[in-house]
Design a protein around this motif. Sequence first.
Motif, PDB file in Angstrom:
ATOM      1  N   ALA A  15       5.883  10.168  -2.394  1.00  0.00           N
ATOM      2  CA  ALA A  15       6.349   8.873  -1.885  1.00  0.00           C
ATOM      3  C   ALA A  15       6.291   8.821  -0.361  1.00  0.00           C
ATOM      4  CB  ALA A  15       7.769   8.608  -2.364  1.00  0.00           C
ATOM      5  N   ASP A  16       6.238   7.588   0.135  1.00  0.00           N
ATOM      6  CA  ASP A  16       6.347   7.348   1.572  1.00  0.00           C
ATOM      7  C   ASP A  16       7.796   7.113   1.982  1.00  0.00           C
ATOM      8  OD1 ASP A  16       3.403   7.157   2.152  1.00  0.00           O
ATOM      9  OD2 ASP A  16       3.577   5.512   0.724  1.00  0.00           O
ATOM     10  N   HIS A  17       8.538   6.437   1.121  1.00  0.00           N
ATOM     11  CA  HIS A  17       9.914   6.060   1.436  1.00  0.00           C
ATOM     12  C   HIS A  17      10.739   6.156   0.157  1.00  0.00           C
ATOM     13  CE1 HIS A  17      12.472   4.205   4.575  1.00  0.00           C
ATOM     14  NE2 HIS A  17      13.166   3.699   3.569  1.00  0.00           N
ATOM     15  N   GLY A  18      12.016   6.476   0.291  1.00  0.00           N
ATOM     16  CA  GLY A  18      12.860   6.643  -0.885  1.00  0.00           C
ATOM     17  C   GLY A  18      14.232   6.017  -0.725  1.00  0.00           C
ATOM     18  N   TYR A  19      14.810   5.649  -1.868  1.00  0.00           N
ATOM     19  CA  TYR A  19      16.172   5.125  -1.944  1.00  0.00           C
ATOM     20  C   TYR A  19      16.926   5.929  -2.989  1.00  0.00           C
ATOM     21  CZ  TYR A  19      14.446   1.026   0.580  1.00  0.00           C
ATOM     22  OH  TYR A  19      13.896   0.191   1.523  1.00  0.00           O
ATOM     23  N   VAL A  20      18.172   6.243  -2.714  1.00  0.00           N
ATOM     24  CA  VAL A  20      19.022   6.968  -3.660  1.00  0.00           C
ATOM     25  C   VAL A  20      20.095   6.011  -4.164  1.00  0.00           C
ATOM     26  CG1 VAL A  20      20.562   8.925  -4.013  1.00  0.00           C
ATOM     27  CG2 VAL A  20      18.615   9.131  -2.438  1.00  0.00           C
ATOM     28  N   MET A  21      20.191   5.883  -5.484  1.00  0.00           N
ATOM     29  CA  MET A  21      21.167   4.982  -6.098  1.00  0.00           C
ATOM     30  C   MET A  21      22.245   5.764  -6.812  1.00  0.00           C
ATOM     31  SD  MET A  21      19.099   1.757  -7.755  1.00  0.00           S
ATOM     32  CE  MET A  21      20.651   0.858  -7.935  1.00  0.00           C
TER      33      MET A  21
ATOM     34  N   GLY B  33       0.778  -1.223   0.000  1.00  0.00           N
ATOM     35  CA  GLY B  33       0.000   0.000   0.000  1.00  0.00           C
ATOM     36  C   GLY B  33       0.811   1.275   0.000  1.00  0.00           C
ATOM     37  N   SER B  34       2.121   1.164  -0.184  1.00  0.00           N
ATOM     38  CA  SER B  34       2.992   2.338  -0.130  1.00  0.00           C
ATOM     39  C   SER B  34       3.368   2.814  -1.530  1.00  0.00           C
ATOM     40  CB  SER B  34       4.279   2.014   0.644  1.00  0.00           C
ATOM     41  OG  SER B  34       5.085   1.105  -0.103  1.00  0.00           O
ATOM     42  N   ILE B  35       3.919   4.017  -1.585  1.00  0.00           N
ATOM     43  CA  ILE B  35       4.631   4.499  -2.772  1.00  0.00           C
ATOM     44  C   ILE B  35       6.094   4.597  -2.365  1.00  0.00           C
ATOM     45  CG2 ILE B  35       4.967   6.361  -4.438  1.00  0.00           C
ATOM     46  CD1 ILE B  35       2.049   7.107  -4.134  1.00  0.00           C
ATOM     47  N   THR B  36       6.915   3.779  -2.987  1.00  0.00           N
ATOM     48  CA  THR B  36       8.353   3.765  -2.727  1.00  0.00           C
ATOM     49  C   THR B  36       9.061   4.252  -3.972  1.00  0.00           C
ATOM     50  OG1 THR B  36       8.113   1.885  -1.225  1.00  0.00           O
ATOM     51  CG2 THR B  36      10.324   2.323  -2.069  1.00  0.00           C
ATOM     52  N   THR B  37       9.998   5.160  -3.823  1.00  0.00           N
ATOM     53  CA  THR B  37      10.684   5.708  -4.982  1.00  0.00           C
ATOM     54  C   THR B  37      12.173   5.390  -4.951  1.00  0.00           C
ATOM     55  OG1 THR B  37      11.027   7.718  -6.319  1.00  0.00           O
ATOM     56  CG2 THR B  37      11.135   7.981  -3.938  1.00  0.00           C
ATOM     57  N   ILE B  38      12.730   5.175  -6.139  1.00  0.00           N
ATOM     58  CA  ILE B  38      14.172   5.001  -6.317  1.00  0.00           C
ATOM     59  C   ILE B  38      14.667   6.178  -7.145  1.00  0.00           C
ATOM     60  CG2 ILE B  38      16.029   3.508  -7.131  1.00  0.00           C
ATOM     61  CD1 ILE B  38      14.083   1.163  -7.018  1.00  0.00           C
ATOM     62  N   LEU B  39      15.573   6.962  -6.573  1.00  0.00           N
ATOM     63  CA  LEU B  39      16.107   8.148  -7.231  1.00  0.00           C
ATOM     64  C   LEU B  39      17.534   7.890  -7.693  1.00  0.00           C
ATOM     65  CD1 LEU B  39      15.012  10.762  -4.535  1.00  0.00           C
ATOM     66  CD2 LEU B  39      13.701  10.000  -6.529  1.00  0.00           C
ATOM     67  N   GLY B  40      17.958   8.651  -8.689  1.00  0.00           N
ATOM     68  CA  GLY B  40      19.331   8.535  -9.160  1.00  0.00           C
ATOM     69  C   GLY B  40      19.460   9.026 -10.582  1.00  0.00           C
TER      70      GLY B  40
ATOM     71  N   SER C   8      24.735   1.105  -6.476  1.00  0.00           N
ATOM     72  CA  SER C   8      24.659   0.923  -5.029  1.00  0.00           C
ATOM     73  C   SER C   8      23.615   1.864  -4.432  1.00  0.00           C
ATOM     74  CB  SER C   8      26.014   1.199  -4.365  1.00  0.00           C
ATOM     75  OG  SER C   8      27.013   0.327  -4.846  1.00  0.00           O
ATOM     76  N   ILE C   9      23.025   1.451  -3.318  1.00  0.00           N
ATOM     77  CA  ILE C   9      22.158   2.338  -2.544  1.00  0.00           C
ATOM     78  C   ILE C   9      23.052   3.169  -1.635  1.00  0.00           C
ATOM     79  CG2 ILE C   9      20.293   2.497  -0.867  1.00  0.00           C
ATOM     80  CD1 ILE C   9      19.345   1.389  -3.508  1.00  0.00           C
ATOM     81  N   VAL C  10      23.013   4.491  -1.811  1.00  0.00           N
ATOM     82  CA  VAL C  10      23.878   5.355  -1.008  1.00  0.00           C
ATOM     83  C   VAL C  10      23.121   6.049   0.122  1.00  0.00           C
ATOM     84  CG1 VAL C  10      25.540   5.733  -2.858  1.00  0.00           C
ATOM     85  CG2 VAL C  10      23.587   7.278  -2.635  1.00  0.00           C
ATOM     86  N   MET C  11      21.795   6.043   0.046  1.00  0.00           N
ATOM     87  CA  MET C  11      20.997   6.648   1.112  1.00  0.00           C
ATOM     88  C   MET C  11      19.576   6.144   0.994  1.00  0.00           C
ATOM     89  SD  MET C  11      20.399  10.677   2.021  1.00  0.00           S
ATOM     90  CE  MET C  11      22.090  10.912   2.551  1.00  0.00           C
TER      91      MET C  11
END
Length: 264
Positions: free
Chosen positions: A208-214, A28-35, A218-221
């Motif tokens: 988004a609810d949660h995010g990852y930075v690539m 049920g979330s919106i998760t984003t991957i940035l980069g 690699s995931i850096v944050m």
Amino acid sequence: MLAINNIEVVYDNVILVLKGISIDVKQGSITTILGANGAGKTTTLKSISGLLKPERGNVTRGSIEFEGERIDRLAPHETVQKGIVQVFEGRRIFTHLSVEDNLMAGAHIVPSTSLVREKIDQVYTFFPRLKERRSGEAGYLSGGEQQMLAIGRALMSDPKVIMLDEPSLGLAPLIIEEIFGIIQRMREEAGVTILLVEQNANLALSIADHGYVMENGSIVMEGPAQQLANNSDIREFYLGLGEGGDKRSYRDVKHYRRRKRWLS
């Protein structure tokens, strides 16, 4: 709901593209991957959807689990049957078919005619423009309408998770705002979980609810979206803002590859 556990992806048995990344997507979330381009975002989506092998890529380490079941060894059609669909960068609609025929193509795994009709009505509720153009050839739609059609076609399979790859690419700001508003409605009204790959960090973090930075495979944050939006490094390197919210020029921020405070 969806867990990527320390995976590595290698192309042609030589090129290491993903270097032990881990991502959790809650139901049920919106998760984003940035980069930036080349960070490994699209490869991450393809590793989930099973589309690496046609490009001579393989998950060589780690695992991908969906609802507690390992899926990284499944064929693409099996992944769709599990409830995960991918909307590709660049739309990739069937331009010679009508809008409604494009939608029907997305319903090939739906077991009943009544459910297909229900899903079409749902798509037209989210995207009224598509209903107006349902008999016209998809190739004559505008770029924004084609993106709507690509997302609508994904909805037709009654998915649990939709993975969106750069939905804002090449679109006018007003259309982007409309589409991202619909993405939020899809989560709230249809209960669809969203995994969003996006270069427009400001826009992605706003929904988004949660995010990852690539970076460089690699995931850096990672962290809650609001926390990332307020992080000074993210604001400088991805939103183009300096201390106090002042905008920076590209020349001012291009040194970020040498800094990367998040790696320390």
